[in-house]
Design a protein around this motif. Structure first.
Motif, mmCIF file in Angstrom:
data_model
loop_
_atom_site.group_PDB
_atom_site.id
_atom_site.type_symbol
_atom_site.label_atom_id
_atom_site.label_comp_id
_atom_site.label_asym_id
_atom_site.label_seq_id
_atom_site.Cartn_x
_atom_site.Cartn_y
_atom_site.Cartn_z
ATOM 1 N N VAL A 16 13.280 -39.006 -12.062
ATOM 2 C CA VAL A 16 14.405 -39.792 -12.584
ATOM 3 C C VAL A 16 15.731 -39.510 -11.893
ATOM 4 N N GLY A 17 15.738 -38.555 -10.980
ATOM 5 C CA GLY A 17 16.981 -38.241 -10.278
ATOM 6 C C GLY A 17 17.853 -37.291 -11.076
ATOM 7 N N ASP A 18 19.108 -37.251 -10.702
ATOM 8 C CA ASP A 18 20.056 -36.319 -11.307
ATOM 9 C C ASP A 18 20.653 -36.937 -12.566
ATOM 10 N N GLU A 19 19.845 -36.972 -13.614
ATOM 11 C CA GLU A 19 20.251 -37.529 -14.908
ATOM 12 C C GLU A 19 19.964 -36.482 -15.974
ATOM 13 N N PRO A 20 20.841 -35.488 -16.150
ATOM 14 C CA PRO A 20 20.566 -34.387 -17.075
ATOM 15 C C PRO A 20 20.201 -34.827 -18.493
ATOM 16 N N ALA A 21 20.854 -35.835 -19.009
ATOM 17 C CA ALA A 21 20.560 -36.287 -20.377
ATOM 18 C C ALA A 21 19.153 -36.869 -20.468
ATOM 19 N N LEU A 22 18.779 -37.655 -19.468
ATOM 20 C CA LEU A 22 17.440 -38.240 -19.453
ATOM 21 C C LEU A 22 16.382 -37.162 -19.267
ATOM 22 N N ILE A 23 16.653 -36.210 -18.390
ATOM 23 C CA ILE A 23 15.721 -35.099 -18.187
ATOM 24 C C ILE A 23 15.527 -34.335 -19.491
ATOM 25 N N GLU A 25 15.934 -35.440 -22.535
ATOM 26 C CA GLU A 25 15.213 -36.295 -23.479
ATOM 27 C C GLU A 25 13.715 -36.326 -23.167
ATOM 28 N N LEU A 26 13.389 -36.469 -21.895
ATOM 29 C CA LEU A 26 11.973 -36.500 -21.499
ATOM 30 C C LEU A 26 11.300 -35.149 -21.726
ATOM 31 N N ARG A 27 12.031 -34.082 -21.465
ATOM 32 C CA ARG A 27 11.496 -32.730 -21.688
ATOM 33 C C ARG A 27 11.184 -32.543 -23.172
ATOM 34 N N GLU A 28 12.088 -32.987 -24.033
ATOM 35 C CA GLU A 28 11.873 -32.876 -25.472
ATOM 36 C C GLU A 28 10.669 -33.708 -25.906
ATOM 37 N N ALA A 29 10.532 -34.895 -25.348
ATOM 38 C CA ALA A 29 9.388 -35.748 -25.679
ATOM 39 C C ALA A 29 8.084 -35.078 -25.237
ATOM 40 N N PHE A 30 8.105 -34.457 -24.060
ATOM 41 C CA PHE A 30 6.928 -33.735 -23.584
ATOM 42 C C PHE A 30 6.562 -32.610 -24.546
ATOM 43 N N LEU A 31 7.548 -31.799 -24.923
ATOM 44 C CA LEU A 31 7.278 -30.675 -25.824
ATOM 45 C C LEU A 31 6.774 -31.157 -27.182
ATOM 46 N N ASP A 32 7.346 -32.228 -27.692
ATOM 47 C CA ASP A 32 6.876 -32.782 -28.968
ATOM 48 C C ASP A 32 5.417 -33.216 -28.863
ATOM 49 N N SER A 33 5.071 -33.887 -27.779
ATOM 50 C CA SER A 33 3.691 -34.342 -27.586
ATOM 51 C C SER A 33 2.739 -33.162 -27.419
ATOM 52 N N ALA A 34 3.172 -32.162 -26.673
ATOM 53 C CA ALA A 34 2.335 -30.973 -26.476
ATOM 54 C C ALA A 34 2.078 -30.277 -27.810
ATOM 55 N N LYS A 35 3.119 -30.152 -28.626
ATOM 56 C CA LYS A 35 2.976 -29.498 -29.931
ATOM 57 C C LYS A 35 2.093 -30.321 -30.872
#
Length: 96
Positions: A16-23, A25-35
């Protein structure tokens, strides 16, 4: 297996490039799915459900560059009901 705490962020940044907020958000979605997948594995007594959830977790981890979790989930898919496999996956997710 070495643990690389920056692998997920690097994978997301490449996507996604240098988009800290998007990164974030996606990281949180990944962790939620993993959990969520881990919770399914923890609760089930059905070997087929264990295997399916483990393989979903493996694919999710692969998509986000979480190599250690990917390997552990792949191993767990072949060891339904193994408390050691579950413990290792739980620890890997906690370290993300």
């Amino acid at each position: 297996m070495a643990y690389d705490p920056g692998a997920i962020d690097a994978t997301l940044a490449a996507a996604v490039g240098d988009e800290p907020a998007l990164i974030a958000e996606l990281r949180e979605a990944f962790l939620d799915s993993a959990k969520t997948n881990l919770a399914t594995i923890e609760k089930t007594r059905d070997h087929a459900v264990w295997k399916d959830a483990s393989l979903r977790l493996k694919g999710l981890a692969a998509s986000f560059g979480a190599i250690r979790l990917m390997a552990l989930a792949g191993e767990a898919a072949d060891r339904p009901g193994d408390p050691e496999a579950l413990r290792k996956m739980r620890r890997a997710i906690e370290r993300l």
